[in-house]
Design a protein around this motif. Structure first.
Motif, PDB file in Angstrom:
ATOM      1  N   HIS A 274      -3.957 -17.959  44.960  1.00  0.00           N
ATOM      2  CA  HIS A 274      -3.155 -17.292  43.930  1.00  0.00           C
ATOM      3  C   HIS A 274      -1.676 -17.706  43.993  1.00  0.00           C
ATOM      4  O   HIS A 274      -0.793 -16.883  43.783  1.00  0.00           O
ATOM      5  CB  HIS A 274      -3.283 -15.772  44.038  1.00  0.00           C
TER       6      HIS A 274
ATOM      7  N   GLU B  15       0.542  -6.187  40.031  1.00  0.00           N
ATOM      8  CA  GLU B  15       0.023  -7.022  38.945  1.00  0.00           C
ATOM      9  C   GLU B  15      -0.143  -6.216  37.658  1.00  0.00           C
ATOM     10  O   GLU B  15      -0.408  -5.019  37.697  1.00  0.00           O
ATOM     11  CB  GLU B  15      -1.346  -7.591  39.343  1.00  0.00           C
TER      12      GLU B  15
ATOM     13  N   GLU C  28      -3.849  -9.362  34.677  1.00  0.00           N
ATOM     14  CA  GLU C  28      -4.081 -10.065  35.946  1.00  0.00           C
ATOM     15  C   GLU C  28      -5.157  -9.351  36.756  1.00  0.00           C
ATOM     16  O   GLU C  28      -6.007  -9.991  37.383  1.00  0.00           O
ATOM     17  CB  GLU C  28      -2.795 -10.179  36.755  1.00  0.00           C
TER      18      GLU C  28
ATOM     19  N   ARG D 269      -8.459 -10.306  35.330  1.00  0.00           N
ATOM     20  CA  ARG D 269      -8.842 -11.667  35.749  1.00  0.00           C
ATOM     21  C   ARG D 269      -9.357 -11.663  37.184  1.00  0.00           C
ATOM     22  O   ARG D 269     -10.352 -12.323  37.497  1.00  0.00           O
ATOM     23  CB  ARG D 269      -7.656 -12.622  35.611  1.00  0.00           C
ATOM     24  N   ARG D 270      -8.689 -10.947  38.079  1.00  0.00           N
ATOM     25  CA  ARG D 270      -9.139 -10.874  39.480  1.00  0.00           C
ATOM     26  C   ARG D 270     -10.556 -10.301  39.563  1.00  0.00           C
ATOM     27  O   ARG D 270     -11.388 -10.788  40.316  1.00  0.00           O
ATOM     28  CB  ARG D 270      -8.193 -10.013  40.320  1.00  0.00           C
TER      29      ARG D 270
ATOM     30  N   ARG E 222     -13.374 -12.755  38.527  1.00  0.00           N
ATOM     31  CA  ARG E 222     -13.600 -13.943  39.364  1.00  0.00           C
ATOM     32  C   ARG E 222     -14.856 -13.801  40.213  1.00  0.00           C
ATOM     33  O   ARG E 222     -15.142 -12.743  40.747  1.00  0.00           O
ATOM     34  CB  ARG E 222     -12.420 -14.122  40.330  1.00  0.00           C
TER      35      ARG E 222
END
Length: 180
Positions: free
Chosen positions: A71, A132, A136, A139-140, A143
């Motif tokens: 990251h 964040e 964000e 998105r984390r 994953r």
């Protein structure tokens, strides 16, 4: 007698640092690894904040047993941790799942605590950290995780409930593994 590296892995917000502190409090003979990282740290992390230049200098001088990028940040496990494990000490560290194959090549024995929690628990915890934005965090959470290395000693723990339950489960499994 050789000790082991206890690698605590899991998604952001799963409570890796919280579980590590609780395990060390319950079993002081387990030593917590103080990682180096290229961002400001907070009171909940056993980390040393380094500039990118200082991190690179230490890495290039052999100051880390393990180092990695995630990251946009750089992380390192001090070189003396390998010496401590070889001398028989169990050490515990918050690591990246992607780093596990390198850890298994570097350390004589690695036990992996793979922490999980429901997505809504992770989202709530990440939001509470305030590091964040919501996009964000999304998105984390979307994953995928790299697979565990073949032959790894993996203990999977749902860390979405009471901390005491996770600590009890981890200690029981680590004790069983140590006797093998």
């Amino acid at each position: 007698m050789t000790g082991r590296l206890i690698a605590v892995v899991g998604p952001s917000g799963v409570g890796k640092d919280t579980l590590i502190r609780a395990l060390v409090a319950a079993r002081p003979e387990i030593s917590e690894v103080r990682r180096s990282i290229t961002r400001p740290t907070d009171a909940h992390e056993a980390c040393l904040s380094l500039s990118r230049a200082e991190f690179a200098r230490q890495r290039d001088a052999g100051g880390f047993a393990l180092s990695w990028e995630a990251h946009g940040l750089y992380y390192g496990v001090p070189a003396d941790v390998l010496t401590r494990v070889q001398a028989g000490q169990d050490v515990i560290a918050n690591l990246s799942r992607a780093l596990l194959p390198a850890a298994m090549l570097t350390f004589p024995r690695v036990s992996i605590l793979s922490l999980t929690a429901a997505p809504e628990v992770l989202a709530e915890r990440l939001g509470a950290r305030g590091r964040e934005a919501a996009a964000e965090i999304a998105r984390r959470l979307a994953r995928g995780a790299p697979p565990m290395p073949e032959g790894a000693e993996v203990i999977t723990i749902d860390n979405g409930g009471p901390l005491e339950a996770s600590v009890a489960t981890a200690l029981a499994a680590l004790t069983r593994q140590a006797s093998l």
